[in-house]
Design an enzyme around this catalytic site. Structure first.
Site, PDB file in Angstrom:
ATOM      1  N   GLU A 173       0.843  -1.200   0.000  1.00  0.00           N
ATOM      2  CA  GLU A 173       0.000   0.000   0.000  1.00  0.00           C
ATOM      3  C   GLU A 173       0.877   1.250   0.000  1.00  0.00           C
ATOM      4  OE1 GLU A 173      -3.301   0.303  -0.491  1.00  0.00           O
ATOM      5  OE2 GLU A 173      -2.488   2.318  -0.684  1.00  0.00           O
ATOM      6  N   LYS A 228       8.273  -1.428  -2.441  1.00  0.00           N
ATOM      7  CA  LYS A 228       7.606  -0.701  -1.358  1.00  0.00           C
ATOM      8  C   LYS A 228       8.621  -0.091  -0.396  1.00  0.00           C
ATOM      9  CE  LYS A 228       4.933   0.915   1.663  1.00  0.00           C
ATOM     10  NZ  LYS A 228       4.188   2.146   1.484  1.00  0.00           N
ATOM     11  N   CYS A 284       6.146   4.572   9.353  1.00  0.00           N
ATOM     12  CA  CYS A 284       6.821   3.712   8.369  1.00  0.00           C
ATOM     13  C   CYS A 284       8.197   4.130   7.886  1.00  0.00           C
ATOM     14  CB  CYS A 284       5.898   3.526   7.169  1.00  0.00           C
ATOM     15  SG  CYS A 284       4.412   2.629   7.643  1.00  0.00           S
TER      16      CYS A 284
HETATM   17  P1  NAD Z   1      -1.871  -0.519  12.639  1.00  0.00           P
HETATM   18  O1  NAD Z   1      -1.019  -0.822  13.814  1.00  0.00           O
HETATM   19  O2  NAD Z   1      -2.678   0.743  12.603  1.00  0.00           O
HETATM   20  O3  NAD Z   1      -2.912  -1.730  12.417  1.00  0.00           O
HETATM   21  C1  NAD Z   1      -2.566  -3.072  12.452  1.00  0.00           C
HETATM   22  C2  NAD Z   1      -3.707  -3.845  13.124  1.00  0.00           C
HETATM   23  O4  NAD Z   1      -3.465  -5.248  12.987  1.00  0.00           O
HETATM   24  C3  NAD Z   1      -3.848  -3.586  14.628  1.00  0.00           C
HETATM   25  O5  NAD Z   1      -5.138  -3.074  14.907  1.00  0.00           O
HETATM   26  C4  NAD Z   1      -3.612  -4.975  15.270  1.00  0.00           C
HETATM   27  O6  NAD Z   1      -4.417  -5.204  16.405  1.00  0.00           O
HETATM   28  C5  NAD Z   1      -3.994  -5.896  14.136  1.00  0.00           C
HETATM   29  N1  NAD Z   1      -3.435  -7.243  14.232  1.00  0.00           N
HETATM   30  C6  NAD Z   1      -2.137  -7.613  14.421  1.00  0.00           C
HETATM   31  N2  NAD Z   1      -2.020  -8.953  14.390  1.00  0.00           N
HETATM   32  C7  NAD Z   1      -3.264  -9.455  14.178  1.00  0.00           C
HETATM   33  C8  NAD Z   1      -3.787 -10.773  14.039  1.00  0.00           C
HETATM   34  N3  NAD Z   1      -2.992 -11.830  14.062  1.00  0.00           N
HETATM   35  N4  NAD Z   1      -5.107 -10.925  13.843  1.00  0.00           N
HETATM   36  C9  NAD Z   1      -5.920  -9.855  13.782  1.00  0.00           C
HETATM   37  N5  NAD Z   1      -5.488  -8.571  13.895  1.00  0.00           N
HETATM   38  C10 NAD Z   1      -4.170  -8.379  14.090  1.00  0.00           C
HETATM   39  O7  NAD Z   1      -0.911  -0.594  11.380  1.00  0.00           O
HETATM   40  P2  NAD Z   1      -1.085   0.181   9.974  1.00  0.00           P
HETATM   41  O8  NAD Z   1      -0.597   1.585  10.081  1.00  0.00           O
HETATM   42  O9  NAD Z   1      -2.438  -0.079   9.436  1.00  0.00           O
HETATM   43  O10 NAD Z   1      -0.002  -0.599   9.102  1.00  0.00           O
HETATM   44  C11 NAD Z   1      -0.209  -1.921   8.686  1.00  0.00           C
HETATM   45  C12 NAD Z   1       0.856  -2.294   7.677  1.00  0.00           C
HETATM   46  O11 NAD Z   1       0.734  -1.450   6.522  1.00  0.00           O
HETATM   47  C13 NAD Z   1       2.286  -2.123   8.162  1.00  0.00           C
HETATM   48  O12 NAD Z   1       3.090  -3.125   7.596  1.00  0.00           O
HETATM   49  C14 NAD Z   1       2.702  -0.780   7.588  1.00  0.00           C
HETATM   50  O13 NAD Z   1       4.094  -0.701   7.381  1.00  0.00           O
HETATM   51  C15 NAD Z   1       1.964  -0.760   6.271  1.00  0.00           C
HETATM   52  N6  NAD Z   1       1.633   0.574   5.746  1.00  0.00           N
HETATM   53  C16 NAD Z   1       1.176   1.543   6.590  1.00  0.00           C
HETATM   54  C17 NAD Z   1       0.806   2.789   6.061  1.00  0.00           C
HETATM   55  C18 NAD Z   1       0.291   3.888   6.940  1.00  0.00           C
HETATM   56  O14 NAD Z   1       0.110   4.973   6.435  1.00  0.00           O
HETATM   57  N7  NAD Z   1       0.035   3.674   8.210  1.00  0.00           N
HETATM   58  C19 NAD Z   1       0.869   3.002   4.680  1.00  0.00           C
HETATM   59  C20 NAD Z   1       1.324   1.981   3.859  1.00  0.00           C
HETATM   60  C21 NAD Z   1       1.692   0.759   4.410  1.00  0.00           C
HETATM   61  C1  UGA Z   2       4.458   7.676   3.710  1.00  0.00           C
HETATM   62  C2  UGA Z   2       4.503   7.609   2.186  1.00  0.00           C
HETATM   63  O1  UGA Z   2       4.334   8.925   1.666  1.00  0.00           O
HETATM   64  C3  UGA Z   2       3.401   6.692   1.645  1.00  0.00           C
HETATM   65  O2  UGA Z   2       3.523   6.573   0.243  1.00  0.00           O
HETATM   66  C4  UGA Z   2       3.552   5.325   2.303  1.00  0.00           C
HETATM   67  O3  UGA Z   2       2.513   4.465   1.876  1.00  0.00           O
HETATM   68  C5  UGA Z   2       3.498   5.463   3.797  1.00  0.00           C
HETATM   69  O4  UGA Z   2       4.543   6.371   4.235  1.00  0.00           O
HETATM   70  C6  UGA Z   2       3.746   4.185   4.529  1.00  0.00           C
HETATM   71  O5  UGA Z   2       4.282   3.249   3.989  1.00  0.00           O
HETATM   72  O6  UGA Z   2       3.384   4.206   5.702  1.00  0.00           O
HETATM   73  P1  UGA Z   2       2.990   8.968   5.497  1.00  0.00           P
HETATM   74  O7  UGA Z   2       4.077   8.551   6.430  1.00  0.00           O
HETATM   75  O8  UGA Z   2       1.600   8.697   5.878  1.00  0.00           O
HETATM   76  O9  UGA Z   2       3.211   8.274   4.068  1.00  0.00           O
HETATM   77  O10 UGA Z   2       3.089  10.531   5.217  1.00  0.00           O
HETATM   78  P2  UGA Z   2       4.064  11.440   4.334  1.00  0.00           P
HETATM   79  O11 UGA Z   2       3.245  12.455   3.655  1.00  0.00           O
HETATM   80  O12 UGA Z   2       4.978  10.658   3.506  1.00  0.00           O
HETATM   81  O13 UGA Z   2       4.903  12.190   5.452  1.00  0.00           O
HETATM   82  C7  UGA Z   2       5.865  11.513   6.237  1.00  0.00           C
HETATM   83  C8  UGA Z   2       6.624  12.527   7.069  1.00  0.00           C
HETATM   84  O14 UGA Z   2       7.443  13.332   6.233  1.00  0.00           O
HETATM   85  C9  UGA Z   2       5.725  13.500   7.827  1.00  0.00           C
HETATM   86  O15 UGA Z   2       6.258  13.719   9.106  1.00  0.00           O
HETATM   87  C10 UGA Z   2       5.768  14.755   6.988  1.00  0.00           C
HETATM   88  O16 UGA Z   2       5.512  15.928   7.715  1.00  0.00           O
HETATM   89  C11 UGA Z   2       7.194  14.709   6.488  1.00  0.00           C
HETATM   90  N1  UGA Z   2       7.412  15.481   5.248  1.00  0.00           N
HETATM   91  C12 UGA Z   2       6.742  15.170   4.123  1.00  0.00           C
HETATM   92  C13 UGA Z   2       8.330  16.513   5.262  1.00  0.00           C
HETATM   93  O17 UGA Z   2       8.966  16.789   6.283  1.00  0.00           O
HETATM   94  N2  UGA Z   2       8.538  17.223   4.110  1.00  0.00           N
HETATM   95  C14 UGA Z   2       7.893  16.936   2.959  1.00  0.00           C
HETATM   96  O18 UGA Z   2       8.151  17.631   1.943  1.00  0.00           O
HETATM   97  C15 UGA Z   2       6.967  15.880   2.968  1.00  0.00           C
END
Ligand code: NAD
Ligand code: UGA
Length: 479
Positions: A173, A228, A284
């Protein structure tokens, strides 16, 4: 699954990714029933809460989608076994934080939740199931998942064995928090990695309900997993790069905004992701780069590891630089000084504080004896207490003194908080901070009063005739 049609999806993990992603799939695929399951009962009941302001994830546009499809084809539940067994396709969207102990501690991703999911899927699934890695995973994790699933098949009783088969796909994602719904509805690309063309096409078909075909990219599974991590590493290194230049600007009289505009207009560099800041936060960037560092070391490439390690180190240094600078500007001591912190989330439009630069900066300032008054439009005070390991107290509480460096005060009325403040520190780029009336603020602050703008939100002209001191990240013209 019949006729290659997916009728029932189960998403394991109802977090920042699982919730919004499934909401958007459910919106565009009304014919598919989607169950988002989680072990966290509180989270699931928050997703099911009647009051949409109580959803566990704040994302612009999310509540509106939830209000129209929840209970129709989108469901949130703790019945993990039931929904795995009914699903044709299972998304694994659980947390993958950095390991805190054992081999790879501090760098490698902790895959215990992913492994547990694979075991649950192997036990409870029926028939043919497409397992989709949605979590961000180290390259070659699909091998581990496949191994667990295949082993379960060989352990299954002979009569059941024929019925239980799996395909594993990688579909990372790329959404950003704060713009998750926009990113999901109009993604730059959807990436699907796998070795079974049929399974890839089945997953692609779901996305093609709203994503143009040319944006759905197919790769081998390892390229997808590595792409990713690489995307996050590239984005984060841009921020460390511009923040390193910000420090140089401050000492040379240059202005990082002007430098960013000048370099960003080169189409090869591009203008996005060049905003200097208090340092990148979020759940992340740091963990994914550290994971890359671990992988590089594991595969015998120490120079590659050092290169990426530098991105994280620069970010840590930059956050510390800002807190030190605040102490220096306030005559080397913060003891008993009232400092207003505007913004605690790691970026605007989210209630997420994971790895927010505000955490380290606030801790440093508290350590120096500052009395912190903190405001954030979406972050709950209980979360700030956890992040700072500090107690929330009332401003008239006797514990408000410089000796007590584990208390903080919640700001409910921004202008009221400015009364007798020594400094205002802007840490998150919330829109509402850009319209602060600085003339009014100035009448309330103690002198000498300081504004520290780590997000370049303040319009310098608004401060022109006010006797306030101003520091802005990367602006050497202010020295
Ligand atoms: P999160 O911690 O918000 O959510 C994960 C959820 O999974 C939790 O609610 C937890 O209770 C649940 N969980 C864990 N083990 C489980 C199990 N065995 N059965 C059922 N539920 C279970 O995490 P997130 O931010 O949604 O991130 C999830 C993944 O996506 C991570 O690998 C992260 O790196 C990736 N990712 C996150 C973002 C973001 O913006 N947060 C963007 C892209 C990718
Ligand atoms: C980031 C990536 O942008 C997503 O593509 C990815 O899916 C995600 O991580 C993930 O894998 O979790 P996110 O962390 O939600 O998304 O937000 P960003 O907009 O990337 O910002 C990350 C951090 O960088 C923030 O603290 C933001 O304030 C900072 N940032 C961003 C800067 O300091 N300067 C910039 O120009 C942009």
């Amino acid at each position: 699954m019949s006729n290659n049609e997916i009728k029932n999806i189960c998403c394991i993990g109802a977090g920042y990714v699982g919730g919004p992603t499934m909401a958007v799939i459910a919106k565009y695929c009304p014919e598919i029933q989607i169950n988002v399951v989680d072990t966290n009962k509180e989270r699931i009941s928050a997703w099911n809460h009647k009051e949409l302001s109580n959803l566990p994830v704040y994302e612009p546009g999310l509540a509106q989608i939830i209000s129209t499809i929840r209970g129709k084809n989108l469901h949130f539940s703790c019945e993990i076994q039931k929904h795995i067994s009914e699903a044709d396709m299972i998304f694994i969207s659980v947390n993958t934080p950095t390991k805190t102990k054992g081999i790879g501690a501090g760098e490698a991703s902790d895959l215990k939740w992913v492994e547990l999911c694979a075991r649950q899927v192997s036990h409870y699934s029926k028939g043919h199931t497409i397992v989709v890695e949605k979590s961000t995973l180290p390259v070659r994790t699909a091998e581990v998942i496949k191994n667990i699933l295949d082993n379960s098949v060989s352990q299954t009783k002979k009569d059941e064995r024929i019925a239980k088969t799996f395909d594993v796909l990688s579909n990372p994602e790329f959404l950003s928090e704060g713009t998750a719904i926009r990113d999901l509805e109009s993604p730059d690309r959807v990436l699907i990695g796998g070795d079974n063309k049929k399974a890839i096409n089945i997953l692609s078909k779901i996305y093609l309900s709203w994503v143009p075909k040319h944006k759905v990219l197919h790769t081998n599974i390892w390229s997808s997993e590595l792409a990713k991590l690489t995307a996050n590493a590239f984005l984060a290194q841009r921020i460390s790069a511009i923040n390193s230049i910000a420090a140089l600007c401050e000492t040379t009289g240059a202005d990082v905004r002007e430098v960013a505009r000048a370099i960003g207009s080169d189409t090869r560099i591009g203008e996005k992701f060049l905003d200097s800041s208090p340092g990148f936060g979020g759940s992340c960037f740091k963990k994914d780069i550290l994971n890359l560092v671990y992988l590089a070391k594991y595969f015998g490439l120490p120079q590659v590891a050092d290169f990426w390690q530098g991105v994280v180190e620069l970010n840590n240094w930059h956050q510390k630089r800002i807190s030190k600078l605040i102490v220096n500007k306030l005559f080397g001591t913060l003891s008993g000084k009232k400092i207003i912190i505007l913004g605690f989330a790691f970026k605007a439009n989210t209630n997420d504080t994971r790895e927010s630069a505000a955490i380290q900066i606030c801790k440093d300032l508290m350590q120096e004896g500052a009395i912190l008054h903190i405001h954030d439009p979406k972050v709950q005070s209980s979360q700030i207490c956890i992040d700072l390991n500090a107690n929330l107290i009332d401003e008239n509480d006797q514990r408000v003194n410089s000796e007590n460096n584990n208390v903080w005060i919640e700001v409910k009325d921004i202008y009221h908080s400015f009364i007798d403040a020594d400094a205002i520190v802007l840490l998150t780029n919330w829109e509402e901070y850009s319209s602060i009336n600085w003339e009014l603020a100035s009448t309330k602050m103690r002198r000498p009063g300081w504004i520290f703008d780590a997000r370049s939100i303040v319009n310098q002209e608004d401060l022109a005739n006010l006797d306030l001191n101003f520091w802005r990240v990367g602006d050497g013209s202010l020295n």
